[in-house]
Scaffold this motif. Sequence first.
Motif, PDB file in Angstrom:
ATOM      1  N   GLU A 163       0.818  -1.211   0.000  1.00 56.47           N
ATOM      2  CA  GLU A 163       0.000   0.000   0.000  1.00 56.47           C
ATOM      3  C   GLU A 163       0.856   1.267   0.000  1.00 56.47           C
ATOM      4  N   GLU A 164       2.141   1.140   0.315  1.00 53.31           N
ATOM      5  CA  GLU A 164       3.040   2.301   0.356  1.00 53.31           C
ATOM      6  C   GLU A 164       3.805   2.481  -0.952  1.00 53.31           C
ATOM      7  N   GLN A 165       3.744   1.498  -1.820  1.00 56.14           N
ATOM      8  CA  GLN A 165       4.547   1.518  -3.046  1.00 56.14           C
ATOM      9  C   GLN A 165       4.184   2.699  -3.945  1.00 56.14           C
ATOM     10  N   LYS A 166       5.202   3.330  -4.538  1.00 56.01           N
ATOM     11  CA  LYS A 166       4.965   4.387  -5.515  1.00 56.01           C
ATOM     12  C   LYS A 166       4.297   3.789  -6.756  1.00 56.01           C
ATOM     13  N   LEU A 167       3.418   4.566  -7.388  1.00 57.16           N
ATOM     14  CA  LEU A 167       2.624   4.053  -8.499  1.00 57.16           C
ATOM     15  C   LEU A 167       3.039   4.678  -9.827  1.00 57.16           C
ATOM     16  N   GLU A 168       2.738   3.944 -10.897  1.00 61.09           N
ATOM     17  CA  GLU A 168       3.021   4.405 -12.256  1.00 61.09           C
ATOM     18  C   GLU A 168       1.806   5.139 -12.816  1.00 61.09           C
ATOM     19  N   TRP A 169       2.062   6.074 -13.722  1.00 66.28           N
ATOM     20  CA  TRP A 169       0.986   6.870 -14.318  1.00 66.28           C
ATOM     21  C   TRP A 169       0.442   6.144 -15.557  1.00 66.28           C
ATOM     22  N   ASN A 170      -0.262   5.060 -15.301  1.00 61.23           N
ATOM     23  CA  ASN A 170      -0.911   4.332 -16.396  1.00 61.23           C
ATOM     24  C   ASN A 170      -1.999   3.416 -15.866  1.00 61.23           C
ATOM     25  N   ASP A 171      -2.926   3.091 -16.742  1.00 60.23           N
ATOM     26  CA  ASP A 171      -3.878   2.008 -16.529  1.00 60.23           C
ATOM     27  C   ASP A 171      -3.577   0.952 -17.582  1.00 60.23           C
ATOM     28  N   MET A 172      -3.928  -0.308 -17.289  1.00 61.12           N
ATOM     29  CA  MET A 172      -3.635  -1.345 -18.266  1.00 61.12           C
ATOM     30  C   MET A 172      -4.645  -2.486 -18.153  1.00 61.12           C
ATOM     31  N   ILE A 173      -4.704  -3.273 -19.224  1.00 62.44           N
ATOM     32  CA  ILE A 173      -5.404  -4.548 -19.173  1.00 62.44           C
ATOM     33  C   ILE A 173      -4.455  -5.590 -19.746  1.00 62.44           C
ATOM     34  N   PHE A 174      -4.286  -6.673 -19.013  1.00 61.86           N
ATOM     35  CA  PHE A 174      -3.310  -7.713 -19.340  1.00 61.86           C
ATOM     36  C   PHE A 174      -4.047  -9.033 -19.555  1.00 61.86           C
ATOM     37  N   LEU A 175      -3.776  -9.685 -20.697  1.00 63.46           N
ATOM     38  CA  LEU A 175      -4.484 -10.918 -21.043  1.00 63.46           C
ATOM     39  C   LEU A 175      -3.536 -11.943 -21.637  1.00 63.46           C
ATOM     40  N   LYS A 176      -3.728 -13.201 -21.244  1.00 60.79           N
ATOM     41  CA  LYS A 176      -3.000 -14.319 -21.849  1.00 60.79           C
ATOM     42  C   LYS A 176      -3.806 -14.788 -23.057  1.00 60.79           C
ATOM     43  N   THR A 177      -3.167 -14.830 -24.221  1.00 65.45           N
ATOM     44  CA  THR A 177      -3.933 -15.091 -25.447  1.00 65.45           C
ATOM     45  C   THR A 177      -3.610 -16.420 -26.119  1.00 65.45           C
ATOM     46  N   LEU A 178      -2.367 -16.879 -26.023  1.00 67.82           N
ATOM     47  CA  LEU A 178      -1.963 -18.156 -26.622  1.00 67.82           C
ATOM     48  C   LEU A 178      -0.980 -18.836 -25.680  1.00 67.82           C
ATOM     49  N   PRO A 179      -1.044 -20.210 -25.602  1.00 73.37           N
ATOM     50  CA  PRO A 179      -1.964 -21.115 -26.285  1.00 73.37           C
ATOM     51  C   PRO A 179      -3.397 -20.978 -25.763  1.00 73.37           C
ATOM     52  N   LEU A 180      -4.310 -21.576 -26.489  1.00 70.54           N
ATOM     53  CA  LEU A 180      -5.739 -21.416 -26.181  1.00 70.54           C
ATOM     54  C   LEU A 180      -6.076 -21.794 -24.746  1.00 70.54           C
ATOM     55  N   GLN A 181      -5.410 -22.840 -24.233  1.00 67.90           N
ATOM     56  CA  GLN A 181      -5.751 -23.310 -22.883  1.00 67.90           C
ATOM     57  C   GLN A 181      -5.326 -22.331 -21.794  1.00 67.90           C
ATOM     58  N   ASP A 182      -4.503 -21.341 -22.138  1.00 66.97           N
ATOM     59  CA  ASP A 182      -4.097 -20.340 -21.149  1.00 66.97           C
ATOM     60  C   ASP A 182      -5.115 -19.213 -20.992  1.00 66.97           C
ATOM     61  N   ARG A 183      -6.072 -19.143 -21.894  1.00 66.37           N
ATOM     62  CA  ARG A 183      -7.012 -18.024 -21.871  1.00 66.37           C
ATOM     63  C   ARG A 183      -7.986 -18.116 -20.693  1.00 66.37           C
ATOM     64  N   SER A 184      -8.201 -16.984 -20.055  1.00 65.98           N
ATOM     65  CA  SER A 184      -9.242 -16.851 -19.038  1.00 65.98           C
ATOM     66  C   SER A 184     -10.250 -15.845 -19.588  1.00 65.98           C
ATOM     67  N   LEU A 185     -11.244 -16.345 -20.286  1.00 65.25           N
ATOM     68  CA  LEU A 185     -12.152 -15.468 -21.023  1.00 65.25           C
ATOM     69  C   LEU A 185     -12.985 -14.559 -20.124  1.00 65.25           C
ATOM     70  N   ASN A 186     -13.053 -14.880 -18.835  1.00 63.88           N
ATOM     71  CA  ASN A 186     -13.791 -13.992 -17.925  1.00 63.88           C
ATOM     72  C   ASN A 186     -13.092 -12.636 -17.763  1.00 63.88           C
TER      73      ASN A 186
END
Length: 352
Positions: free
Chosen positions: A132-155
């Motif tokens: 909770e004390e860590q300095k933060l970066e000036w960005n928002d992001m969305i991170f997704l695993k796309t391949l192989p197919l079995q790695d995908r979490s479609l939720n």
Amino acid sequence: MALAPSESLEWSLPVPSVQELAIQKLDKVPLRYVRDDLDQTTPSNPSLRVPLIDMNKLVNPEFHEKELQKLHFACQEWGVFQIINHGVFDESLSKMRQQVQEFFDLPLRQKKRWAQKPGSLEGYGQAFVTSEEQKLEWNDMIFLKTLPLQDRSLNFWPENPHEFRKTLESYSEDMRNVAVSIVTFITMGLGLEAQKFGDTYKEGMYQIRMNCYPPCPEPERVIGLNPHADISGITLLLECGDMPGLQVLKDEHWVNVEPVDGAIVVNLGHVMEIISNGNYKAPDHRAVVNNSKQRLSIVTFCYPNSSVDIGPAEKLIKSGSPPVYRTLTNAEYFHSFNNRKLEDSFIDSLKI
């Protein structure tokens, strides 16, 4: 000793949306984003440009040797370069850019439908926030695993915009094709069995991080993305506009990577550094922000097949150079990365 869940790099604590902060038109950034501790060295001579590699020349017998030497130089001296004529249609790149733009344009409550959950870095939020004390970066992001197919979490895959999933799926395939091709030529420059190494990326692992860097009232006091080197084999970055923000460390100076129309930025990751036995380096790079214009980028982390051990190429060791790095299984490699302190050098921990 295993780290506590909040200290593991496999998931991140929730943080405020930077886009929402930017909407408030603040005069000063909140204290948690102020990074006066970071080196704000003025970039070196603006005429210094990251190498540009033409993939058409690499496959043309007339120009192949000269362009391969140029690629080898780029990997040795920079660890980053831009590629043109990479085989991905402009329309495909434009579609992906458009979907990312539309996602980040959604109201916050809608984006939060695909927010990260404890135990996973996937989804909308922020990465590697362990306290909770860590300095933060000036960005928002969305991170997704796309391949192989079995790695995908479609939720975690947004259903709004409605073409997002379909476009991301197609884009992932395009990036895989680019990775197989460029890894083949990178390892060819090392004198290795290029086809063999390229083939390991056909069934490799691909993870995509989409970044939003909103305008900032005090851009010189924040950082969009902390200086770091990637742990991938290679990383492919697509800019969504003409606003520069990516910088690479070259000879102790931060150099702007200027957007080139239609180009993809390639930077080497630690996997490639290890395979090359240190002949090639994964460069430190960072993202800076500005006070006038939002910047979006799409970053694809490309890894070889998970069955492949990560270590110096046998041919390079047999040629008389002692191994600089240990050889690990894929699982050992990721375990070492995820269960270290954020400030510890990952690549140094793998040296013999």
